[in-house]
Scaffold this active site. Structure first.
Site, PDB file in Angstrom:
ATOM      1  N   SER A 108      -1.948  -4.933  -9.466  1.00 19.77           N
ATOM      2  CA  SER A 108      -0.657  -5.470  -9.037  1.00 19.77           C
ATOM      3  C   SER A 108       0.416  -5.183 -10.099  1.00 19.77           C
ATOM      4  CB  SER A 108      -0.812  -6.960  -8.715  1.00 19.77           C
ATOM      5  OG  SER A 108       0.306  -7.458  -8.052  1.00 19.77           O
ATOM      6  N   ASP A 158      -1.861  -5.613   3.122  1.00 22.49           N
ATOM      7  CA  ASP A 158      -1.178  -6.180   1.954  1.00 22.49           C
ATOM      8  C   ASP A 158       0.255  -6.547   2.337  1.00 22.49           C
ATOM      9  OD1 ASP A 158      -0.006  -6.676  -0.539  1.00 22.49           O
ATOM     10  OD2 ASP A 158      -1.214  -5.152  -1.544  1.00 22.49           O
ATOM     11  N   HIS A 189      -3.760  -8.299  -0.466  1.00 24.00           N
ATOM     12  CA  HIS A 189      -3.389  -8.037  -1.867  1.00 24.00           C
ATOM     13  C   HIS A 189      -4.546  -8.347  -2.835  1.00 24.00           C
ATOM     14  CE1 HIS A 189      -0.277  -6.882  -4.651  1.00 24.00           C
ATOM     15  NE2 HIS A 189      -0.497  -7.938  -5.398  1.00 24.00           N
TER      16      HIS A 189
HETATM   17  C1  MLT Z   1       3.189  -9.104  -8.416  1.00 22.17           C
HETATM   18  O1  MLT Z   1       3.154 -10.230  -7.938  1.00 22.17           O
HETATM   19  O2  MLT Z   1       2.741  -8.868  -9.510  1.00 22.17           O
HETATM   20  C2  MLT Z   1       3.827  -8.062  -7.593  1.00 22.17           C
HETATM   21  O3  MLT Z   1       3.177  -7.928  -6.451  1.00 22.17           O
HETATM   22  C3  MLT Z   1       3.899  -6.762  -8.264  1.00 22.17           C
HETATM   23  C4  MLT Z   1       4.942  -6.776  -9.327  1.00 22.17           C
HETATM   24  O4  MLT Z   1       5.794  -7.653  -9.307  1.00 22.17           O
HETATM   25  O5  MLT Z   1       4.897  -5.890 -10.172  1.00 22.17           O
END
Ligand code: MLT
Length: 209
Positions: A108, A158, A189
């Protein structure tokens, strides 16, 4: 000794056999220890370097600031990308791991900063396994090309990462000379066991000596 100004944890390779070091980059709210078990699972013989992002969002560590979900503060992102690339160069001098054998493993937000390094500093990573990544920024200038194996592991359902963004990231990395494979999985996700098995197989195919 170089200034290693990221909180991190370095674990030497158990047998000093493969020469690979996995750089483990957590998701929002994680820390330098989160992905150590995943790294050990993917590459039992590798050295592991877990790093904690320096930016705090409501107390949760991240690798760069965002303005909203999926909307990144590009100025901060580019600054943090350079900062982390510099840290990895310094860490290789301090710990003596081979720069040529540095593999990113990111989830992520950690996958997004790894993607940003791949786009901006082609000398840093020799390979990358990116779980739930998206386009961190659209690069303007061309960087040096490098034939880096990159796995993008994506969830078909996702709700945070649009499929189009993962595909576009594949194109951008491809234009940097990377050898990109996208694996689509049924889930969302969160990571799932079967994709981790496939990622391990991918890693072994690309990096076993
Ligand atoms: C997260 O929650 O980390 C996002 O999905 C990805 C990001 O903000 O880089």
């Amino acid at each position: 000794m170089a200034d290693l100004d990221f909180i991190h944890e370095y674990i030497r390779a158990p047998l000093d056999t493969t020469g690979h070091t996995l750089v483990l980059l957590h998701g929002t709210g994680g820390n330098e220890r989160d992905l150590l078990p995943l790294g050990r699972f993917l590459a039992p013989d590798a050295a592991l370097l877990g790093v904690r992002g320096k930016v705090l969002e409501g107390g949760m560590p991240r690798f760069f600031r965002r303005l909203a979900e999926g909307v990144f503060d590009e100025e901060d992102l580019l600054f943090r990308t350079d900062e982390l690339a510099d840290f990895l160069r310094s860490a290789s001098a301090t710990y003596g791991f081979e720069r040529d054998a540095l593999i990113a493993v990111g989830y992520s937000n950690g996958a997004n900063i790894a993607a940003s390094i791949l786009l901006k500093h082609t000398d840093v990573f020799a390979g990358a396994l990116l779980f739930r990544p998206m386009v961190p920024f659209e690069p303007e200038q061309s960087a040096a090309k490098r034939a880096t194996p990159v796995l993008l592991s994506a969830g078909e359902a996702d709700v945070i990462v649009p499929a189009q963004s993962t595909k576009r990231l594949g194109e951008l990395l491809d234009a940097r000379g990377a050898n990109v494979e996208i694996q689509w999985h049924r889930g969302g996700h969160g990571l799932m066991e079967p994709e981790l098995q496939l990622a391990k197989m991918w890693f072994e195919q690309k990096f076993s000596k």
